[in-house]
Scaffold this active site. Structure first.
Site, PDB file in Angstrom:
ATOM      1  CB  SER A   1      -0.885   0.023   1.253  1.00 53.63           C
ATOM      2  OG  SER A   1      -1.492   1.291   1.439  1.00 53.63           O
TER       3      SER A   1
ATOM      4  CE1 TYR B   1      -3.818  -1.775   4.847  1.00 55.35           C
ATOM      5  CE2 TYR B   1      -3.104   0.439   4.274  1.00 55.35           C
ATOM      6  CZ  TYR B   1      -3.598  -0.793   3.899  1.00 55.35           C
ATOM      7  OH  TYR B   1      -3.867  -1.040   2.577  1.00 55.35           O
TER       8      TYR B   1
ATOM      9  CE  LYS C   1      -1.647  -3.783   2.933  1.00 54.93           C
ATOM     10  NZ  LYS C   1      -1.874  -5.049   2.182  1.00 54.93           N
TER      11      LYS C   1
END
Length: 308
Positions: free
Chosen positions: A142, A155, A159
């Site tokens: 991401s 997150y 990632k």
């Protein structure tokens, strides 16, 4: 490009980006193991692939545990006799700022994204090595993992970790003919649907209309169908020489992300003490400090979201 005779697993492929990846791989000839935590969603995904002439079956299980990784790989061999491609896409979000993020918020996201990628790749790579015919590992990253994003400590960590693992796996699996790459998609998702900046793009997609060129070209922001072809390419024999890379795709744009490299270097005989650092630090790195987060250009007036 043909994936005829190949077998793929796509985690988190009941809907959204994961479904688009599974559909594209099937359209190119691969037999696909679809994965989702919801049985009805997984069944609908399989039915959609079969209705388009593809071959697919489902494994309903949460990604993260080693048992799920084994169930996915076992299903590929039991149902289709082999495994050639793994796409690790499954993920969840628990967004909140650092000081409000609970242990569960952090652990849940890291467990699905980071641990789930690790367990699935470990199981798949082990079986691919035994099979002895190479393979393709494609992990979904991401922009948040590359640049950071407000409210996404968990997150971003997961990632960024995925890209770090991919670089390591590219070295470890090279001898076995297994490539490992990360894809950095930029596409309309449930997350971007809540961001006012993307209102016009999300609205266009919901109506089945073409996204404004500003989003597709200037931002490289599109829909799931813009990302899926890169997945299929990296899964094919044509990409046998591509490994250890982080490749971005979205809208009309394709990007190769660089690996982190030093941007400023200086030496001082005997090392750096506090006084020397205080005196010289700004001159060495001051103008080279790196930015954080993504910087979006101002929206054209005609694409401004409606005022509340």
């Amino acid at each position: 490009m043909s994936l005829a005779g190949k077998v793929a697993i796509v985690t988190g492929s009941g809907r959204g980006l994961g479904l688009a990846y599974a559909q594209e791989l099937a359209a190119q000839g691969a037999s696909v193991i679809v994965n989702d935590v919801d049985a009805a969603t997984a069944a609908e995904a399989v039915a959609a692939i079969e209705a388009a002439g593809g071959t697919a079956s489902a494994v309903v299980a949460p990604v993260g545990p080693s048992a799920t990784a084994k169930a996915l790989v076992d299903a590929a061999f039991e149902r289709y006799g082999r495994l050639d491609i793994l796409v690790t896409n499954a993920g969840v979000l628990r967004d909140t700022v650092l000081w409000k993020m609970s242990d569960d918020d952090f652990d849940t996201v890291v467990d699905v994204h980071l641990r789930g990628t690790f367990t699935c790749v470990r199981e798949a790579a082990s079986r691919m090595r035994e099979q002895g015919e190479g393979g393709r590992i494609i992990c979904i990253g991401s922009p948040t993992g590359q640049r950071g994003n407000f409210g996404q400590t968990n997150y971003a960590a997961a990632k960024a970790g995925i890209v770090g693992m991919v670089r390591t796996w590219a070295m470890e699996l090279k001898k076995a003919g297994i490539t490992a790459n990360a894809v950095i998609p930029v596409a309309a998702t449930a997350m971007t649907a809540t961001v006012p900046y993307f209102h016009a793009a999300v609205e266009a997609e919901a109506k089945g209309e073409a996204m404004p060129a500003f989003f597709r070209h200037d931002l490289g922001f599109g829909d799931a169908g813009d990302v899926a072809p890169l997945i299929a390419h990296l899964a094919s024999d044509a990409a046998a020489g591509v490994t250890g890379q982080a490749i971005g795709v979205g809208g009309d744009r394709l990007q190769l992300w660089s690996h982190p490299e030093p941007v400023a270097t200086a030496y001082r005989e005997g090392g750096w003490d506090a006084a020397a650092l205080s005196e010289e630090f700004d001159a060495i790195v001051g103008e080279r400090l790196q930015s954080v987060g993504e910087k979006f250009p101002p929206l054209p007036e005609e694409l401004q979201p409606p005022q509340a």
